[in-house]
Design an enzyme around this catalytic site. Structure first.
Site, PDB file in Angstrom:
ATOM      1  N   HIS A  56       0.826  -1.226   0.000  1.00 40.68           N
ATOM      2  CA  HIS A  56       0.000   0.000   0.000  1.00 40.68           C
ATOM      3  C   HIS A  56       0.855   1.268   0.000  1.00 40.68           C
ATOM      4  O   HIS A  56       0.490   2.271   0.619  1.00 40.68           O
ATOM      5  CB  HIS A  56      -0.971   0.015   1.198  1.00 40.68           C
ATOM      6  CG  HIS A  56      -1.971  -1.101   1.178  1.00 40.68           C
ATOM      7  ND1 HIS A  56      -3.151  -1.037   0.459  1.00 40.68           N
ATOM      8  CD2 HIS A  56      -1.964  -2.317   1.766  1.00 40.68           C
ATOM      9  CE1 HIS A  56      -3.816  -2.168   0.612  1.00 40.68           C
ATOM     10  NE2 HIS A  56      -3.119  -2.969   1.395  1.00 40.68           N
ATOM     11  N   ASN A 129     -10.384  -3.161   1.893  1.00 37.32           N
ATOM     12  CA  ASN A 129      -9.987  -3.126   0.491  1.00 37.32           C
ATOM     13  C   ASN A 129     -11.229  -2.876  -0.364  1.00 37.32           C
ATOM     14  O   ASN A 129     -12.347  -2.864   0.149  1.00 37.32           O
ATOM     15  CB  ASN A 129      -9.382  -4.475   0.075  1.00 37.32           C
ATOM     16  CG  ASN A 129      -7.914  -4.608   0.468  1.00 37.32           C
ATOM     17  OD1 ASN A 129      -7.193  -3.621   0.578  1.00 37.32           O
ATOM     18  ND2 ASN A 129      -7.487  -5.830   0.676  1.00 37.32           N
TER      19      ASN A 129
END
Ligand code: NDP
Length: 483
Positions: A56, A129
């Protein structure tokens, strides 16, 4: 100097007399070491980068609020969900997963969807997510999995062999692979995708009654995805496409929003349900557990400084508030440790004091002291141990999670549940996708999997076949494989 002009200073406040010329010995002589202003400036510049997130790393963020639109007090005593109309400040970070900090936003990848609620009971982080499931269901596999999505240790190149080798040896990944290789793997923007808590979480109410829940943030901008061809093009034209889109939409007053829904399952149901509710590779079909609206999240504030707010934003699935707790989902259990640990490494042990991370509607009071970069008053003259007789903060039993039963043997154990790993990916392929979705899925897979060795192609294609024979056959045809 006019009153309006501000005076440039060194880091410790001394006014700088000249910021264009280094101190030299004569006009043509060497630079002198006693130019401490030059040295301070160069030395700080050398230290501007902090470790990028190992996953990320590339992302964008924004601030806003969450507003409750439905009464859910029957299920949770979380104060920020206690009244219809109640608003709580949020900060959200969206991201890709596998790419480095400079990578393209339009890569095929899951997208991180992390929300920090600054509640009066402390910060609650929902770190999800844009997919309702995940590739693996045991945290022991996570470092291996991520290695295969990143770069080959020899060539430093992305490597289709590593990528598909691991997935084809890990059939539980198929559900997420099917979503990733659908056009939902390349969302047109952060605004045009849903967010999911993915794991099962626990809610408990005032009476101590518990429920298993799943979170769904549904985009109010509609789902909109790039095709493979569009994504390839936009990656070159504008690698920051999603970051730019979010920033510009908010700047122009077109504030994106999401409707938060939950699925609620009575705790008893989990014992006999046809899927293991703690297996993050599975969803709860809506036909079994319909969604219930909770509220709406609106993003209406661009950060005034990217590093301060987005790069230093530190989310953790371990940040709960009374009324919300973890489930035994193994991936979640691993994440409860891993996120705080990552932030201590990246930002230091006092990362919770940074403005974006510290609680805003609650006060943090405890006996933790010292450590690198302790930049508040470090507890001042208050006692630094518990128990004490000098009026320091006391635990409050009312904040306890209701006790729950556990049973069984402590051992390394697989998920033992009768349902196969292929049922839900098959349902997605057959029941949810349109003809166009299926064609795009097959094309997206074939153009990626064809870069792997033949034996890996065959192993992976057999897994697609198990989800649905047509799915497997179409991939096989695309790869010229005889199954
Ligand atoms: P439903 O028909 O009730 O739900 C289907 C869900 O699939 C919708 O939430 C929809 O989300 C989502 N969806 C639609 N198109 C796609 C796509 N191309 N890729 C991924 N998701 C899509 O069926 P079930 O609840 O029985 O689920 C069937 C399958 O749908 C599951 O096996 C799973 O793969 C997938 N799915 C299920 C979800 C769930 O929580 N039950 C959530 C997301 C996916 P939207 O409303 O945003 O279009």
């Amino acid at each position: 100097m006019s009153d309006k002009q501000k005076r440039l200073t060194k880091n410790f406040g001394r006014v700088v007399d000249n910021d264009q010329n280094s101190v030299t010995a004569g006009t043509r002589g060497p630079v002198l070491l006693h130019d401490v202003h030059l040295i301070e400036k160069l030395a700080h510049f050398n230290r501007e980068r902090i470790p990028e997130r190992v996953v990320h790393a590339k992302g964008g963020g924004a601030g806003g609020y969450f507003e409750v639109t439905n009464d859910v007090t029957k299920y949770t005593k979380a104060k920020f969900l206690s009244d219809v109309g109640k608003r709580t400040e949020v900060f959200v970070r969206f991201s890709t997963v596998g790419g480095e900090k400079g990578s393209a936003d339009a890569e095929r990848d899951p997208r991180g969807f992390a929300v920090k609620f600054y509640t009066e009971d402390g910060n609650y982080d929902l770190v999800g997510n844009n997919t309702p499931v995940f590739f693996i269901r045991d945290p022991l596999k996570f470092p291996d999995f991520i290695h295969t999505q990143k770069r080959n240790p020899k060539t430093n190149l992305k490597d289709a062999n590593m990528f598909w080798d691991f997935l084809s040896l890990t059939p539980e990944s198929l559900h997420q692979v099917t979503i990733l290789f659908s056009d939902r793997g390349t969302p047109r923007s952060f605004r045009n995708m849903n967010g999911y808590g993915s794991h099962t979480f626990k809610w408990y109410n005032q009476d101590g009654e518990s429920f298993w829940i799943k979170y769904h943030f549904k985009t109010d901008q509609d789902i909109n995805n790039f095709t493979r061809q569009e994504a390839e093009q936009i990656k070159g034209v504008d690698p920051d496409s999603a970051t730019r889109d979010l920033h510009m939409a908010i700047k122009n007053g077109d504030f994106p929003s999401w409707t938060l829904q939950v699925q609620v399952m009575p705790v008893k149901d989990a014992e006999t349900y046809r899927f293991d509710v703690f297996d993050v590779t599975k969803v709860w079909p809506h036909g079994d557990y319909p969604v219930m609206e909770v509220g709406r999240m609106v993003l209406n504030r661009n950060p005034s400084n990217y590093f301060a707010e987005v790069e230093q934003a530190a989310f953790s699935p371990g940040n709960f508030v009374p009324g919300i707790a973890a489930s035994p989902d193994k991936m979640l259990q691993g994440r409860l440790f891993a996120y705080h640990d990552a932030h201590r490494y990246r930002l230091g042990p006092n990362y919770h004091l940074l403005p974006v991370n510290r609680p805003k509607a609650a006060k943090a009071l405890n006996y933790q002291r010292d450590g690198y970069m302790r930049f508040d008053n470090n507890g001042g003259d208050a006692p630094n141990y518990y128990p004490n007789s000098f009026g320091g903060p006391e635990p409050d039993i009312k904040a306890a999670e209701p006790a729950y039963d556990v049973s069984g043997k402590a051992a390394r154990q697989n998920y033992a549940h009768p349902n196969s790993d292929f049922v839900q990916s098959g349902a997605l392929y057959r029941k949810v996708m349109t003809d166009q979705d299926r064609s795009n899925l097959i094309g997206n897979i074939v153009t990626h999997l064809c870069n792997a060795k033949k034996e890996i192609q065959i192993r992976q294609t057999k897994i697609f076949y198990k989800a649905d024979p047509e799915y497997g056959q179409r991939v096989a045809d695309g790869l010229n494989i005889n199954l």
